[in-house]
Design a protein around this motif. Structure first.
Motif, PDB file in Angstrom:
ATOM      1  N   CYS A 175       0.796  -1.230   0.000  1.00  0.00           N
ATOM      2  CA  CYS A 175       0.000   0.000   0.000  1.00  0.00           C
ATOM      3  C   CYS A 175       0.826   1.277   0.000  1.00  0.00           C
ATOM      4  N   LEU A 176       2.020   1.215   0.542  1.00  0.00           N
ATOM      5  CA  LEU A 176       2.764   2.434   0.837  1.00  0.00           C
ATOM      6  C   LEU A 176       2.995   3.303  -0.398  1.00  0.00           C
ATOM      7  N   PHE A 177       3.276   2.675  -1.543  1.00  0.00           N
ATOM      8  CA  PHE A 177       3.597   3.450  -2.748  1.00  0.00           C
ATOM      9  C   PHE A 177       2.405   4.255  -3.263  1.00  0.00           C
ATOM     10  N   ALA A 178       1.197   3.865  -2.893  1.00  0.00           N
ATOM     11  CA  ALA A 178      -0.003   4.533  -3.407  1.00  0.00           C
ATOM     12  C   ALA A 178      -0.553   5.585  -2.451  1.00  0.00           C
ATOM     13  N   THR A 179       0.142   5.846  -1.344  1.00  0.00           N
ATOM     14  CA  THR A 179      -0.310   6.907  -0.449  1.00  0.00           C
ATOM     15  C   THR A 179      -0.014   8.273  -1.070  1.00  0.00           C
ATOM     16  N   ALA A 180      -0.749   9.282  -0.637  1.00  0.00           N
ATOM     17  CA  ALA A 180      -0.636  10.616  -1.231  1.00  0.00           C
ATOM     18  C   ALA A 180       0.265  11.522  -0.393  1.00  0.00           C
ATOM     19  N   ASP A 181       0.602  12.662  -0.950  1.00  0.00           N
ATOM     20  CA  ASP A 181       1.243  13.774  -0.231  1.00  0.00           C
ATOM     21  C   ASP A 181       0.387  15.005  -0.504  1.00  0.00           C
ATOM     22  N   ASP A 182      -0.752  15.046   0.146  1.00  0.00           N
ATOM     23  CA  ASP A 182      -1.758  16.046  -0.168  1.00  0.00           C
ATOM     24  C   ASP A 182      -2.140  16.809   1.105  1.00  0.00           C
ATOM     25  N   GLU A 183      -1.728  18.066   1.193  1.00  0.00           N
ATOM     26  CA  GLU A 183      -2.035  18.861   2.380  1.00  0.00           C
ATOM     27  C   GLU A 183      -3.522  19.146   2.510  1.00  0.00           C
ATOM     28  N   LEU A 184      -4.239  19.188   1.375  1.00  0.00           N
ATOM     29  CA  LEU A 184      -5.667  19.499   1.411  1.00  0.00           C
ATOM     30  C   LEU A 184      -6.507  18.295   1.809  1.00  0.00           C
ATOM     31  N   ARG A 185      -5.990  17.083   1.545  1.00  0.00           N
ATOM     32  CA  ARG A 185      -6.712  15.851   1.909  1.00  0.00           C
ATOM     33  C   ARG A 185      -5.793  14.953   2.737  1.00  0.00           C
ATOM     34  N   PRO A 186      -5.529  15.307   3.978  1.00  0.00           N
ATOM     35  CA  PRO A 186      -4.567  14.545   4.789  1.00  0.00           C
ATOM     36  C   PRO A 186      -4.965  13.099   5.034  1.00  0.00           C
ATOM     37  N   VAL A 187      -6.267  12.780   4.943  1.00  0.00           N
ATOM     38  CA  VAL A 187      -6.680  11.398   5.202  1.00  0.00           C
ATOM     39  C   VAL A 187      -6.093  10.428   4.173  1.00  0.00           C
ATOM     40  N   MET A 188      -5.669  10.949   3.018  1.00  0.00           N
ATOM     41  CA  MET A 188      -5.106  10.083   1.984  1.00  0.00           C
ATOM     42  C   MET A 188      -3.597   9.937   2.109  1.00  0.00           C
TER      43      MET A 188
END
Length: 374
Positions: free
Chosen positions: A144-157
């Motif tokens: 799963c780790l490679f598909a996580t996001a770096d999104d400040e607006l949607r931290p749950v991802m």
């Protein structure tokens, strides 16, 4: 006070927990390890205030209990070239001067009072508890780790979602372009619960779990997770918020199915990607009778490439575009000999699954398509 420890054992533990420490910390004391000696056991703690890693090490000898802090970079750099041997530390409690003696040499550093170090939040009563085999947890996080996001607006991802049901444990991650759902049916008989593990502690676990052979004990509440392994303990702040309904975005009843050798397709993608547009990384897949044509082009530089990959496909011809780097990431993290790519039409996400699932597992990866120019 004085204690003696194996130099290689200490250095290995410091390297492991040193990954927690940030390059820049709001509190200067967090640049340090905290050393706690109790009954000939050395407990070393590293923290960035949100993630804390604790490890224990048996000492060769100690003459008293103590607590003190040492700058993490200083102690790691000073021990880097010391060969395996007994390392003797003498600590002056009055001025916190620390002298380390080893064969043919010594070094001096100044420690700090442990009283300045933030108190760690210990597990509370009435927490959810889960026992997971180390291999199961490692596989779930790895995939799963490679598909996580770096999104400040949607931290749950920005983390790995643990979805605990009565008959399974599902690991999920998505960045809005790709999605991984790894369901394990070997974890059963638990009350439904869920939490989002941030990327940093998940990455730390990815490095720790290969060394573990026993089960991992996981306790969590709405804010924190406490993960106990044989050689270490991890305490981390969880990501708060509601995770997207991941099942609703997975296309069902996909009529087009192609079975292809994973490594053959992966190699073809890597070669063709060189000739695709560098900014878009668009790769076109053309499906026809028992053949998958992989192509890419860069109109600006007049470069293009095409490869034909044998496959099992008996439906009508179809074209679909994907971001080549994302598709390569998925195939790298899939494992297995053959994969099945399930498609509905060029505007809907492609579903990629192993041709043979591992025991008690249901692994699925999803990739959003890109618009083709033709």
């Amino acid at each position: 006070m004085r204690f003696i420890v194996s130099s290689s054992a200490l250095f290995n533990r410091l390297q492991t927990i040193g990954r927690v420490i940030n390059s820049k910390n709001t509190l200067p004391i967090l640049d340090c390890f905290i050393f706690e000696i109790q009954d000939n056991i050395l407990t070393i703690t590293a923290s960035d205030s949100e993630t804390t890693l604790i490890t224990n090490l048996e000492l060769v000898e100690s003459d008293a209990n103590a607590r003190f802090c040492i700058n993490a970079k200083t102690i790691q750099d000073s021990m880097k070239e010391i060969a395996e041997q007994p390392l003797s530390f003498d600590i002056n409690p009055d001025n916190m001067e620390i002298t380390a003696n080893y064969q043919n040499g010594r070094f001096n550093i100044v420690g700090q009072s442990a009283d300045e170090y933030p108190e760690m939040n210990l597990p509370q009563e009435d927490m959810n508890a889960l026992i997971i085999p180390a291999e199961t947890m490692l596989n779930g996080i790895n995939r799963c780790l490679f598909a996580t996001a770096d999104d400040e607006l949607r931290p749950v991802m920005n983390g790995v979602y643990f979805d605990i049901q009565a008959d399974n444990l599902t690991f999920v991650s998505t960045d809005g372009h790709k999605l991984v759902r790894n369901r394990n049916y070997g974890i059963k008989d638990h009350q439904p619960a869920a939490f989002i593990l941030p990327k940093k502690p998940a990455t730390i676990l990815k490095n720790l779990l290969p060394k573990e052979s026993d089960d991992v004990t996981l306790k969590f509440n709405e804010r924190n997770a406490y993960i106990t392994m044989e050689s270490s303990r991890l305490i981390c702040r969880l990501i708060e918020g509601r995770y997207p309904n991941y099942n609703s975005v997975i296309p069902q009843n996909n009529p087009y199915r192609v079975t292809v050798d994973r490594l053959t397709l992966l190699s073809a993608l890597k070669r063709v990607l060189i000739f695709s547009n560098q900014s878009s990384a668009l790769i076109k897949l053309h499906l026809e009778s028992n053949q998958l044509v992989v192509s890419g082009q860069d109109i600006d530089y007049s470069t293009s490439a095409e490869e034909r990959v044998p496959c099992e496909y008996g439906d009508s011809p179809m074209n679909i575009g994907f971001k080549g780097t994302f598709l390569i990431d998925i195939l790298n993290n899939m494992g297995g000999e053959n994969v099945i790519i399930e498609l509905a039409d060029p505007s809907r996400a492609g579903v990629i699954v192993p041709a043979e699932q591992e025991e008690n597992e249901d692994l699925l990866m999803l990739l959003m398509p890109m618009m083709l120019n033709d």
